[in-house]
Design an enzyme around this catalytic site. Structure first.
Site, PDB file in Angstrom:
ATOM      1  N   HIS A  40       8.102  -5.352   4.717  1.00 15.05           N
ATOM      2  CA  HIS A  40       7.548  -4.610   3.592  1.00 15.05           C
ATOM      3  C   HIS A  40       6.779  -5.612   2.739  1.00 15.05           C
ATOM      4  CE1 HIS A  40       7.268  -1.909   0.125  1.00 15.05           C
ATOM      5  NE2 HIS A  40       7.664  -2.939  -0.611  1.00 15.05           N
ATOM      6  N   CYS A 114       3.070   0.567   3.799  1.00 14.44           N
ATOM      7  CA  CYS A 114       2.917  -0.284   2.618  1.00 14.44           C
ATOM      8  C   CYS A 114       1.951  -1.445   2.873  1.00 14.44           C
ATOM      9  CB  CYS A 114       4.278  -0.817   2.189  1.00 14.44           C
ATOM     10  SG  CYS A 114       5.132  -1.771   3.475  1.00 14.44           S
TER      11      CYS A 114
END
Length: 248
Positions: A40, A114
């Protein structure tokens, strides 16, 4: 102003075993051989907040939290991506635009995650994009899906073409059969058509696309052909010699 990328190991699966597996994957593929892993990411610019993107059923998927302290993941490292010339007001404008363009229900693990969001934000800020290893697993998945999709599309197109060609061929052959059957029935004699006339009709069908002649026309053509053949045989020296020897 400096733009910083914060990278996390994705350990929010809800299963300790799965989280440990992801950590091992990241350790082997990123730390061991430098290919990448399951990460992430979030971007920090002007202040102590980092900006990222995630799934939600309604509203924007863009969100912020204190830099390097996202509670859902395990912090890994920070990377400076360069300096932006954008003013704070310009950055706010960019973030407002992204909030509209990136709704939470459009999130996709392989094509709109993301890391893709951070790439887009960095591009608008005028700094370098994420290192390739950060999103390599998703990009590899994108490539695999694209190849698979194109292969499936080509297969569907080929199948459609084959089926269409088969239908055309079937209609053509069915039409030929019906035409021949009608011609034979109208003649009243199943054995009337001679091989010579069948060959003539087939040749005409190929060269001109014409339908078979009617039975009366076929009879006239056959009589003309026989008369021409007899005249040719009578005038041929080779045929005369052969005939005289046969008589003897």
């Amino acid at each position: 102003m400096e733009v910083t990328l914060h990278v996390y190991d994705v350990t929010n699966s809800g299963s300790e075993k799965t989280n440990n597996t992801i950590l091992q994957i990241n350790k082997i593929f990123k730390d061991g051989i430098g290919l990448g892993g399951i990460f992430h990411s979030a971007v920090q610019i002007y202040g102590e907040e980092e900006w990222s993107f995630g799934f939600c059923e309604e509203g924007t998927g863009v969100f912020s939290c204190p830099s390097g302290k996202n509670p859902m993941y395990t912090y890994r490292e920070s990377i400076v991506l360069g300096n932006t010339n954008c003013s704070p007001s310009k950055v706010n404008q960019i973030l407002r635009e992204l909030c509209r363009e990136w709704p939470g229900n459009s999130y996709d693990l392989l094509s709109k995650n993301c890391n893709h969001f951070c790439d887009e934000l960095c591009e608008r800020l005028g700094v370098q994009k994420l290192p390739a290893w950060v999103n390599r697993f998703a990009n590899a998945g994108d490539t695999a899906m694209e190849v698979a999709g194109n292969t499936a599309l080509r297969f569907r197109q080929a199948r459609t073409e084959i089926v269409s060609a088969s239908k055309v061929a079937y209609r053509f052959l069915l039409g030929v059969t019906n035409n021949v059957g009608a011609s034979i029935e109208s003649s009243g004699n199943l054995n009337r058509g001679s091989p010579r006339l069948q060959a003539t009709w087939f040749k005409n069908l190929i060269t001109s696309g014409a339908r078979p002649s009617s039975s009366s026309t076929i009879e006239n053509q056959e009589e003309d052909a026989l008369r021409q053949q007899q005249q040719s045989d009578a005038s041929s020296p080779l045929r005369q010699n052969s005939q005289s020897r046969h008589d003897i």
